[in-house]
Design a protein around this motif. Structure first.
Motif, PDB file in Angstrom:
ATOM      1  N   ALA A  14       0.834  -1.207   0.000  1.00 12.70           N
ATOM      2  CA  ALA A  14       0.000   0.000   0.000  1.00 12.70           C
ATOM      3  C   ALA A  14       0.869   1.256   0.000  1.00 12.70           C
ATOM      4  O   ALA A  14       0.573   2.223  -0.698  1.00 12.70           O
ATOM      5  CB  ALA A  14      -0.932  -0.006   1.214  1.00 12.70           C
ATOM      6  N   ALA A  15       1.959   1.239   0.755  1.00 13.63           N
ATOM      7  CA  ALA A  15       2.863   2.397   0.793  1.00 13.63           C
ATOM      8  C   ALA A  15       3.509   2.615  -0.567  1.00 13.63           C
ATOM      9  O   ALA A  15       3.645   3.756  -1.020  1.00 13.63           O
ATOM     10  CB  ALA A  15       3.931   2.192   1.866  1.00 13.63           C
ATOM     11  N   GLN A  16       3.893   1.519  -1.230  1.00 12.28           N
ATOM     12  CA  GLN A  16       4.492   1.629  -2.554  1.00 12.28           C
ATOM     13  C   GLN A  16       3.488   2.222  -3.543  1.00 12.28           C
ATOM     14  O   GLN A  16       3.828   3.094  -4.341  1.00 12.28           O
ATOM     15  CB  GLN A  16       4.955   0.246  -3.033  1.00 12.28           C
ATOM     16  CG  GLN A  16       5.541   0.230  -4.419  1.00 12.28           C
ATOM     17  CD  GLN A  16       6.860   0.964  -4.499  1.00 12.28           C
ATOM     18  OE1 GLN A  16       7.613   1.001  -3.541  1.00 12.28           O
ATOM     19  NE2 GLN A  16       7.144   1.555  -5.635  1.00 12.28           N
ATOM     20  N   LYS A  17       2.244   1.777  -3.447  1.00 11.97           N
ATOM     21  CA  LYS A  17       1.199   2.290  -4.344  1.00 11.97           C
ATOM     22  C   LYS A  17       0.962   3.782  -4.095  1.00 11.97           C
ATOM     23  O   LYS A  17       0.842   4.566  -5.040  1.00 11.97           O
ATOM     24  CB  LYS A  17      -0.100   1.505  -4.134  1.00 11.97           C
ATOM     25  CG  LYS A  17      -1.158   1.799  -5.175  1.00 11.97           C
ATOM     26  CD  LYS A  17      -2.403   0.970  -4.958  1.00 11.97           C
ATOM     27  CE  LYS A  17      -2.124  -0.487  -5.297  1.00 11.97           C
ATOM     28  NZ  LYS A  17      -3.354  -1.296  -5.286  1.00 11.97           N
ATOM     29  N   ARG A  18       0.927   4.188  -2.812  1.00  9.66           N
ATOM     30  CA  ARG A  18       0.752   5.608  -2.493  1.00  9.66           C
ATOM     31  C   ARG A  18       1.917   6.434  -3.015  1.00  9.66           C
ATOM     32  O   ARG A  18       1.727   7.535  -3.541  1.00  9.66           O
ATOM     33  CB  ARG A  18       0.621   5.808  -0.974  1.00  9.66           C
ATOM     34  CG  ARG A  18      -0.725   5.444  -0.425  1.00  9.66           C
ATOM     35  CD  ARG A  18      -0.900   5.958   0.997  1.00  9.66           C
ATOM     36  NE  ARG A  18       0.160   5.528   1.893  1.00  9.66           N
ATOM     37  CZ  ARG A  18       0.150   4.409   2.595  1.00  9.66           C
ATOM     38  NH1 ARG A  18      -0.860   3.581   2.498  1.00  9.66           N
ATOM     39  NH2 ARG A  18       1.148   4.101   3.388  1.00  9.66           N
ATOM     40  N   GLN A  19       3.138   5.899  -2.886  1.00 10.76           N
ATOM     41  CA  GLN A  19       4.323   6.605  -3.372  1.00 10.76           C
ATOM     42  C   GLN A  19       4.240   6.798  -4.884  1.00 10.76           C
ATOM     43  O   GLN A  19       4.523   7.876  -5.398  1.00 10.76           O
ATOM     44  CB  GLN A  19       5.580   5.826  -2.997  1.00 10.76           C
ATOM     45  CG  GLN A  19       6.874   6.470  -3.465  1.00 10.76           C
ATOM     46  CD  GLN A  19       7.159   7.782  -2.773  1.00 10.76           C
ATOM     47  OE1 GLN A  19       6.772   8.000  -1.638  1.00 10.76           O
ATOM     48  NE2 GLN A  19       7.852   8.659  -3.457  1.00 10.76           N
ATOM     49  N   GLU A  20       3.845   5.757  -5.606  1.00  7.33           N
ATOM     50  CA  GLU A  20       3.730   5.855  -7.062  1.00  7.33           C
ATOM     51  C   GLU A  20       2.660   6.866  -7.459  1.00  7.33           C
ATOM     52  O   GLU A  20       2.861   7.662  -8.381  1.00  7.33           O
ATOM     53  CB  GLU A  20       3.413   4.484  -7.659  1.00  7.33           C
ATOM     54  CG  GLU A  20       4.575   3.515  -7.574  1.00  7.33           C
ATOM     55  CD  GLU A  20       4.199   2.095  -7.951  1.00  7.33           C
ATOM     56  OE1 GLU A  20       3.028   1.849  -8.306  1.00  7.33           O
ATOM     57  OE2 GLU A  20       5.085   1.219  -7.895  1.00  7.33           O
ATOM     58  N   GLN A  21       1.531   6.845  -6.748  1.00  6.57           N
ATOM     59  CA  GLN A  21       0.469   7.809  -7.048  1.00  6.57           C
ATOM     60  C   GLN A  21       0.937   9.230  -6.764  1.00  6.57           C
ATOM     61  O   GLN A  21       0.647  10.150  -7.527  1.00  6.57           O
ATOM     62  CB  GLN A  21      -0.788   7.495  -6.232  1.00  6.57           C
ATOM     63  CG  GLN A  21      -1.497   6.246  -6.692  1.00  6.57           C
ATOM     64  CD  GLN A  21      -2.641   5.850  -5.774  1.00  6.57           C
ATOM     65  OE1 GLN A  21      -2.748   6.340  -4.657  1.00  6.57           O
ATOM     66  NE2 GLN A  21      -3.482   4.948  -6.230  1.00  6.57           N
ATOM     67  N   PHE A  22       1.681   9.417  -5.682  1.00  7.91           N
ATOM     68  CA  PHE A  22       2.193  10.745  -5.346  1.00  7.91           C
ATOM     69  C   PHE A  22       3.152  11.238  -6.421  1.00  7.91           C
ATOM     70  O   PHE A  22       3.087  12.382  -6.854  1.00  7.91           O
ATOM     71  CB  PHE A  22       2.891  10.725  -3.983  1.00  7.91           C
ATOM     72  CG  PHE A  22       3.581  12.016  -3.645  1.00  7.91           C
ATOM     73  CD1 PHE A  22       2.847  13.120  -3.255  1.00  7.91           C
ATOM     74  CD2 PHE A  22       4.957  12.128  -3.723  1.00  7.91           C
ATOM     75  CE1 PHE A  22       3.472  14.311  -2.947  1.00  7.91           C
ATOM     76  CE2 PHE A  22       5.593  13.314  -3.413  1.00  7.91           C
ATOM     77  CZ  PHE A  22       4.841  14.410  -3.026  1.00  7.91           C
ATOM     78  N   GLU A  23       4.060  10.351  -6.864  1.00 10.69           N
ATOM     79  CA  GLU A  23       5.038  10.751  -7.873  1.00 10.69           C
ATOM     80  C   GLU A  23       4.364  11.144  -9.180  1.00 10.69           C
ATOM     81  O   GLU A  23       4.887  11.969  -9.918  1.00 10.69           O
ATOM     82  CB  GLU A  23       6.043   9.622  -8.090  1.00 10.69           C
ATOM     83  CG  GLU A  23       7.000   9.457  -6.929  1.00 10.69           C
ATOM     84  CD  GLU A  23       7.905   8.258  -7.075  1.00 10.69           C
ATOM     85  OE1 GLU A  23       7.762   7.502  -8.055  1.00 10.69           O
ATOM     86  OE2 GLU A  23       8.764   8.072  -6.195  1.00 10.69           O
ATOM     87  N   GLN A  24       3.216  10.555  -9.480  1.00 13.41           N
ATOM     88  CA  GLN A  24       2.512  10.870 -10.722  1.00 13.41           C
ATOM     89  C   GLN A  24       1.608  12.092 -10.571  1.00 13.41           C
ATOM     90  O   GLN A  24       1.163  12.642 -11.566  1.00 13.41           O
ATOM     91  CB  GLN A  24       1.681   9.665 -11.171  1.00 13.41           C
ATOM     92  CG  GLN A  24       2.547   8.491 -11.584  1.00 13.41           C
ATOM     93  CD  GLN A  24       1.744   7.235 -11.811  1.00 13.41           C
ATOM     94  OE1 GLN A  24       0.527   7.241 -11.667  1.00 13.41           O
ATOM     95  NE2 GLN A  24       2.414   6.151 -12.165  1.00 13.41           N
ATOM     96  N   SER A  25       1.371  12.521  -9.344  1.00 14.79           N
ATOM     97  CA  SER A  25       0.478  13.651  -9.120  1.00 14.79           C
ATOM     98  C   SER A  25       1.218  14.965  -9.352  1.00 14.79           C
ATOM     99  O   SER A  25       2.443  15.008  -9.452  1.00 14.79           O
ATOM    100  CB  SER A  25      -0.057  13.636  -7.682  1.00 14.79           C
ATOM    101  OG  SER A  25       0.979  13.964  -6.778  1.00 14.79           O
ATOM    102  N   ALA A  26       0.467  16.046  -9.438  1.00 15.97           N
ATOM    103  CA  ALA A  26       1.066  17.370  -9.633  1.00 15.97           C
ATOM    104  C   ALA A  26       1.960  17.730  -8.454  1.00 15.97           C
ATOM    105  O   ALA A  26       3.052  18.274  -8.640  1.00 15.97           O
ATOM    106  CB  ALA A  26      -0.035  18.412  -9.804  1.00 15.97           C
TER     107      ALA A  26
END
Length: 77
Positions: A34-46
Motif C-alpha cells: 500500500a505504501a508503494q502504491k501511495r508513493q507511485e500515485q504521489f510521484e505521478q500527481s502534480a
C-alpha cells in the motif's frame, strides 16, 4: 488450574505464535504494498512532480554553492 481446549482453539502456544508471526508478516507485506502504491500515485500527481522539481532545483543550487561567501551579507550604512 486447567483450561479446556475451547479457550485456545486446541492450538499449542507454539502454534499460536507461529500463526501470529505469519499474520504479522502478511500485514507488513500488505502495508508495504500500500505504501508503494501511495508513493507511485504521489510521484505521478502534480504535487509529486512539483516536489521532485523543487528537490532537483535545490540539488542544483547546492552543487553550484556560494563558494564560501555568506548567504546573507550584512552592511551597516
Amino acid at each position: 488450574m486447567g483450561f479446556c481446549d475451547c479457550f485456545g482453539g486446541g492450538l499449542s502456544k507454539q502454534e499460536r505464535l507461529e500463526e501470529e508471526r505469519i499474520a504479522s508478516e502478511e500485514a507488513r507485506a500488505k502495508a508495504a504494498e500500500a505504501a508503494q502504491k501511495r508513493q507511485e500515485q504521489f510521484e505521478q500527481s502534480a504535487q509529486g512532480r512539483a516536489a521532485r522539481a523543487q528537490q532537483a532545483a535545490m540539488a542544483k543550487q547546492s552543487a553550484s554553492s556560494n563558494k564560501g561567501e555568506p548567504v546573507l551579507k550584512w552592511q551597516m550604512g
